[in-house]
Design an enzyme around this catalytic site. Structure first.
Site, PDB file in Angstrom:
ATOM      1  N   GLU A 129       0.803  -1.234   0.000  1.00  0.00           N
ATOM      2  CA  GLU A 129       0.000   0.000   0.000  1.00  0.00           C
ATOM      3  C   GLU A 129       0.832   1.278   0.000  1.00  0.00           C
ATOM      4  O   GLU A 129       0.301   2.351  -0.214  1.00  0.00           O
ATOM      5  CB  GLU A 129      -1.011  -0.002   1.162  1.00  0.00           C
ATOM      6  CG  GLU A 129      -0.437  -0.065   2.560  1.00  0.00           C
ATOM      7  CD  GLU A 129      -0.443  -1.498   3.095  1.00  0.00           C
ATOM      8  OE1 GLU A 129      -0.312  -2.441   2.287  1.00  0.00           O
ATOM      9  OE2 GLU A 129      -0.576  -1.663   4.330  1.00  0.00           O
ATOM     10  N   ASN A 130       2.135   1.146   0.238  1.00  0.00           N
ATOM     11  CA  ASN A 130       2.967   2.345   0.143  1.00  0.00           C
ATOM     12  C   ASN A 130       3.395   2.635  -1.291  1.00  0.00           C
ATOM     13  O   ASN A 130       4.290   3.441  -1.512  1.00  0.00           O
ATOM     14  CB  ASN A 130       4.185   2.230   1.071  1.00  0.00           C
ATOM     15  CG  ASN A 130       4.998   0.997   0.823  1.00  0.00           C
ATOM     16  OD1 ASN A 130       4.463  -0.108   0.719  1.00  0.00           O
ATOM     17  ND2 ASN A 130       6.298   1.148   0.700  1.00  0.00           N
TER      18      ASN A 130
END
Lengths: 217, 237
Positions: free
Chosen positions: A54-55
């Protein structure tokens, strides 16, 4: 006389294997921090999974060779990773468009507690002195199509984690599809918790004894 | 002639005022504009509200800004990371405020702020303590919570390449919150590993269009937070 020790249930690697078996070829997958990350090591041959972190990376590869780490190429657990050929980077709003918008097929998460309705608690014990931290867990359970949970069946001090109601603050309500523990694989259905597979040397009575919520066979 | 390049880190942050809301890019150390944060520590602005995914680690960068008692409130998704001790200590002592936001909601609140959207509904955090007191509404049988966009006075962002117009590219997962933070701040201040001639960045690969950027400063060899932490360094040195 020394009694021969009988191993009850699956090891962590076997648990990760069980989860990996249930992720179909071609899936876009987000793996939570910790035990969920092990799932990537056990994908059956012939299946191609694309990992989203998700980064901001789609197409996350293996851990880099020592000395080749890039502190700006990391996963959600802030550990160095690599990219596969065909990977792409994107900013956080796009990342959560993938997650919240229902574009990720499978997410594997850890758990503190799971209820018989599939409620998940995995971010806070609610203790007054704890520093609350949530990360992306609430967005993942709200948006990813299938939420699989990998966890030890009981807490370190032997308490059940699969409960009638979670006592910890929820991450999401009614979000868990299946639970993969050291003792069993359990599917969350509208009618209740159904045991799909028992671990080695685990019988149903033993499993029920270690579970607060009622189980069905 | 438009030239957003400034000559020093001090000049880049000189207008940041007491009480400002500042967005700071980065996910852990990836994308954290350490040199700009250190310039802000030197500059002296206080009573800041900081919007950032984490709270820094060790005693450098964002953690150092917090340690200097310059931040009254953090808006973030994950305030405890490996090696982050400063924020937990101040939080437990009641010396700093925390607004905890799910990571995707944080990203969307920043995106919305930059896009002129005052508020939006999201399914994340419904039925959890983080939705408490917020307006909820059902669409197509699913419950959503109303979240407000965030705007900032300033953003501090780290990028890879910049040109004098403020067009930016990023490096790997250091991109994270940078592009959306540039859109949501009145004044976006960017440290670039390299400032290049206008036209040197292919328009097809510009990630942040220059219109969202106000000041750029070249920091050709940015420090890695993890290395500073491993050396147990504290800023100011």
């Amino acid at each position: 006389m020394v009694e021969k020790q009988i191993n009850i249930g699956w090891s962590k690697t076997e648990m990760a294997q069980n989860v990996a078996m249930d992720i179909p070829d071609g899936s876009y997958v987000n793996l939570g921090i910790g035990m969920p990350e092990m799932v990537a090591d056990f994908v059956p041959e012939g299946r191609e999974l694309i990992y989203q972190t998700e980064n901001g990376l789609l197409g996350m590869g293996a851990v880099p060779i020592a000395g080749q780490e890039d502190p700006e190429l990391i996963n959600a657990g802030k550990k160095p990773v690599t990219t596969i050929p065909g990977a792409c980077f994107f900013h956080h709003a796009d990342s959560f468009t993938m997650i919240r918008g229902g574009h990720i097929d499978v997410c594997v998460l850890g758990a503190m507690q799971i209820s018989k309705q599939g409620d998940l608690a995995n971010w806070s014990t609610g203790a007054a002195n704890a520093i609350p931290a949530v990360g992306g867990a609430m967005d993942l359970v709200a948006g990813v199509k299938r939420i699989l949970v990998i966890t030890q069946h009981n807490t370190k001090d032997g308490k059940p984690k699969i409960l009638n109601q979670c006592s910890y603050p929820l991450t999401g309500k009614g979000v868990v599809e299946s639970i993969y523990t050291n003792l069993a694989i359990i599917d969350v259905k509208d009618e209740g918790l159904y045991v799909r597979k028992l671990g080695p040397n685990v019988d149903f009575e033993y499993l029920q004894k270690h579970t607060e919520a009622k189980l069905y066979q | 002639m438009i030239n957003k390049t400034v000559q020093s880190l001090a000049e880049a942050v000189q207008n940041i005022h007491d009480g400002a809301t500042i967005m700071i890019s980065g996910f852990g150390e990836a994308g954290s504009p350490i040199e700009l944060i250190h310039a802000l520590i030197d500059q002296g602005a206080k009573d800041l509200t900081v919007v950032s995914n984490n709270t820094g680690s060790g005693n450098v960068g964002l953690a150092a800004l917090i340690e200097q008692r310059r931040v009254k409130k953090m808006i973030c998704s994950f305030p405890r990371t490996a090696n982050s001790t400063v924020f937990p200590e101040l939080y437990n002592a009641g010396e700093i405020e925390l607004e905890l936001v799910p990571q995707g909601t944080l990203a969307e609140r920043i995106r919305a702020g930059g896009a002129g959207i005052p508020a939006f509904y999201t399914p994340a955090s419904v039925n959890t303590p983080l939705a408490k007191g917020k307006e909820c509404r059902v669409f197509n049988g699913i419950e959503y919570v109303l979240e407000k966009g965030i705007k900032a006075d300033f953003s501090l962002v780290k990028c890879e390449l910049a040109d004098r117009y403020g067009n930016l590219t990023y490096h790997a997962t250091a991109r994270n919150f940078g592009p959306i933070m540039c859109t949501a701040a009145k004044t976006s201040i960017v440290q670039a590993r390299k400032i290049v001639e206008a036209g040197a960045i292919n328009p097809e690969i510009v990630v942040t269009p220059g219109i969202f950027v106000n000041h750029i400063i070249e920091v050709s060899k940015p420090a890695n937070e993890s290395e500073l932490v491993a050396q147990k360094l504290t800023y100011p040195w």
